[in-house]
Design a protein around this motif. Structure first.
Motif, PDB file in Angstrom:
ATOM      1  N   ALA A   1       0.784   3.793  -2.960  1.00  0.00           N
ATOM      2  CA  ALA A   1       0.523   5.249  -2.807  1.00  0.00           C
ATOM      3  C   ALA A   1       1.424   6.463  -3.329  1.00  0.00           C
ATOM      4  CB  ALA A   1       0.123   5.525  -1.203  1.00  0.00           C
TER       5      ALA A   1
ATOM      6  N   GLN B   1       0.825  -1.288   0.021  1.00  0.00           N
ATOM      7  CA  GLN B   1       0.069  -0.075   0.122  1.00  0.00           C
ATOM      8  C   GLN B   1       1.066   1.430  -0.008  1.00  0.00           C
ATOM      9  OE1 GLN B   1      -3.493  -0.085  -0.548  1.00  0.00           O
ATOM     10  NE2 GLN B   1      -2.988  -2.397  -0.666  1.00  0.00           N
ATOM     11  N   ASP B   2       1.752   1.221   0.867  1.00  0.00           N
ATOM     12  CA  ASP B   2       2.633   2.695   0.867  1.00  0.00           C
ATOM     13  C   ASP B   2       3.390   2.760  -0.603  1.00  0.00           C
ATOM     14  OD1 ASP B   2       2.026   3.059   3.465  1.00  0.00           O
ATOM     15  OD2 ASP B   2       4.031   1.890   4.375  1.00  0.00           O
TER      16      ASP B   2
END
Length: 149
Positions: free
Chosen positions: A24, A20-21
Motif C-alpha cells: 500500500a 499488504q502494508d
C-alpha cells in the motif's frame, strides 16, 4: 537501477510476499510520482522521485505529530511504517559533520554575513544536500551561523 525501476520491482516483490502494508505504501508513492508526471507533463528522473519522497515524508511526519496529539497510536504506527518504507528511496544521508562543512563552505564562497544573505547560501547548499539531509535542519543551521552562532 533507477529509482522508478526499483519502485516497480519492490512493488512486485511486496505482492509476491503478500506484504499488504508495504504494498500500500509503495503504491501510494508510485501514484504520487505518476500524478506529478501527468500534472507537469514530464518524466521524473531520480532527483524528481527523491523530491516526491521528501514531500511525502514531510507530510507523514506532520501527520505523526497531529496523531500523537490526538492519542491515535494506531494511526501513528501506520504513518511511522510508511516513513520507514519511503526512507528506503532516499540517497545515503550525510553526517552532521559533512553538512556543517558544506554549509561553512557555502557561507564562505558566497561571502554571506547576515540573515539577509540566507537565500544566497540556500541556493548554493540545496543542490548539494537535496535528499541527503533534512533541509529544515539545514536552514536552521544556516540561520544560526549567519546570526553569529
Amino acid at each position: 537501477m533507477a529509482l522508478r525501476e526499483q519502485l516497480n520491482e519492490d512493488i512486485k516483490a511486496a505482492m509476491k510476499a503478500r506484504e499488504q502494508d508495504k504494498l500500500a505504501a509503495l503504491r501510494l508513492l508510485l501514484s504520487e510520482v505518476k500524478r506529478r508526471e501527468v500534472d507537469e507533463r514530464i518524466t521524473l528522473d531520480d532527483a524528481g522521485v527523491v523530491a516526491v519522497v521528501e514531500k511525502m515524508l514531510k507530510q507523514r511526519k506532520d501527520s505523526i505529530s497531529q496523531f500523537e496529539k490526538a492519542a491515535r497510536q494506531d494511526l501513528v504506527d501506520k504513518e511511522k511504517f510508511e516513513v520507514g518504507v519511503l526512507e528506503g528511496y532516499l540517497p545515503q544521508q550525510l553526517t552532521q559533520a559533512e553538512v556543517d562543512a558544506i554549509v561553512a563552505d557555502a557561507i564562505a564562497s558566497t561571502g554571506a554575513s547576515s540573515a539577509a544573505d540566507m537565500g544566497k547560501v540556500m541556493g548554493v547548499v540545496k543542490p548539494k544536500l537535496a535528499g541527503r539531509a533534512d533541509m529544515g535542519k539545514v536552514s536552521a543551521l544556516i540561520k544560526a551561523k549567519l546570526a553569529g552562532g
